[in-house]
Design an enzyme around this catalytic site. Sequence first.
Site, PDB file in Angstrom:
ATOM      1  N   GLY A 145      82.097  99.066 -11.130  1.00 31.32           N
ATOM      2  CA  GLY A 145      81.203  98.681 -12.213  1.00 31.32           C
ATOM      3  C   GLY A 145      81.134  99.802 -13.230  1.00 31.32           C
ATOM      4  N   CYS A 146      79.987  99.981 -13.825  1.00 31.19           N
ATOM      5  CA  CYS A 146      79.803 101.027 -14.833  1.00 31.19           C
ATOM      6  C   CYS A 146      80.152 102.396 -14.251  1.00 31.19           C
ATOM      7  CB  CYS A 146      78.352 101.015 -15.314  1.00 31.19           C
ATOM      8  SG  CYS A 146      77.986 102.343 -16.473  1.00 31.19           S
ATOM      9  N   PHE A 147      81.075 103.101 -14.892  1.00 31.90           N
ATOM     10  CA  PHE A 147      81.494 104.390 -14.329  1.00 31.90           C
ATOM     11  C   PHE A 147      80.399 105.438 -14.361  1.00 31.90           C
ATOM     12  CE2 PHE A 147      84.392 104.638 -18.347  1.00 31.90           C
ATOM     13  CZ  PHE A 147      83.315 104.858 -19.201  1.00 31.90           C
ATOM     14  N   TRP A 148      79.384 105.278 -15.207  1.00 34.41           N
ATOM     15  CA  TRP A 148      78.272 106.237 -15.213  1.00 34.41           C
ATOM     16  C   TRP A 148      77.627 106.333 -13.839  1.00 34.41           C
ATOM     17  CZ3 TRP A 148      75.118 104.134 -19.965  1.00 34.41           C
ATOM     18  CH2 TRP A 148      75.834 104.379 -21.147  1.00 34.41           C
ATOM     19  N   CYS A 149      77.517 105.186 -13.159  1.00 31.87           N
ATOM     20  CA  CYS A 149      76.842 105.152 -11.856  1.00 31.87           C
ATOM     21  C   CYS A 149      77.751 105.561 -10.704  1.00 31.87           C
ATOM     22  CB  CYS A 149      76.296 103.753 -11.587  1.00 31.87           C
ATOM     23  SG  CYS A 149      74.929 103.311 -12.672  1.00 31.87           S
TER      24      CYS A 149
END
Length: 174
Positions: free
Chosen positions: A10-14
Amino acid sequence: MTEKATFAGGCFWCMVKPFDQFDGIESIVSGYSGGSVENPTYEQVKSGTTGHLEVVEITFQPEVFSYEQLLEIFWQQIDPTDNEGQFQDRGSSYRAAIFVHNDKQRRLAEESKRALDESGRFNKPVVTEILDAAPFYPAEDYHQDYYKKNEAHYKEDRAASGRDEFLEATWRED
């Protein structure tokens, strides 16, 4: 000697922070992999037209922190039964996947996926793909270490995503 591991969750930030706390992890770079366009931008990838997934590329020392340990952390960051994105982030660029760099990684990834699928933890099949490593393109600088550089926005975005509630309900020890 170091190796690379590449995970889409999913979102690479997480996907940076969970790995960014262990000895033997040398670097974690947010980026894009699996698509057909060279050097894609965030906007291109987010549009879903390039075929890329948001990924983290981890450089690690396998004798200090093993690939099996990385896989264990990876599985505990995602919903492996969802192939349409992860949590609030929907669309092809947010699918979960493991990009393997060699035969050993493929074998270990397949074994861990099979064990998770057979564990009874989920009431749907584990559908996370295991793919051959593809060219990796680092994301723009502002995406790197986002949880450190933009702590308030990161926490707000993560809280709104539903990720933590899912992970807590799925992985808590009863």
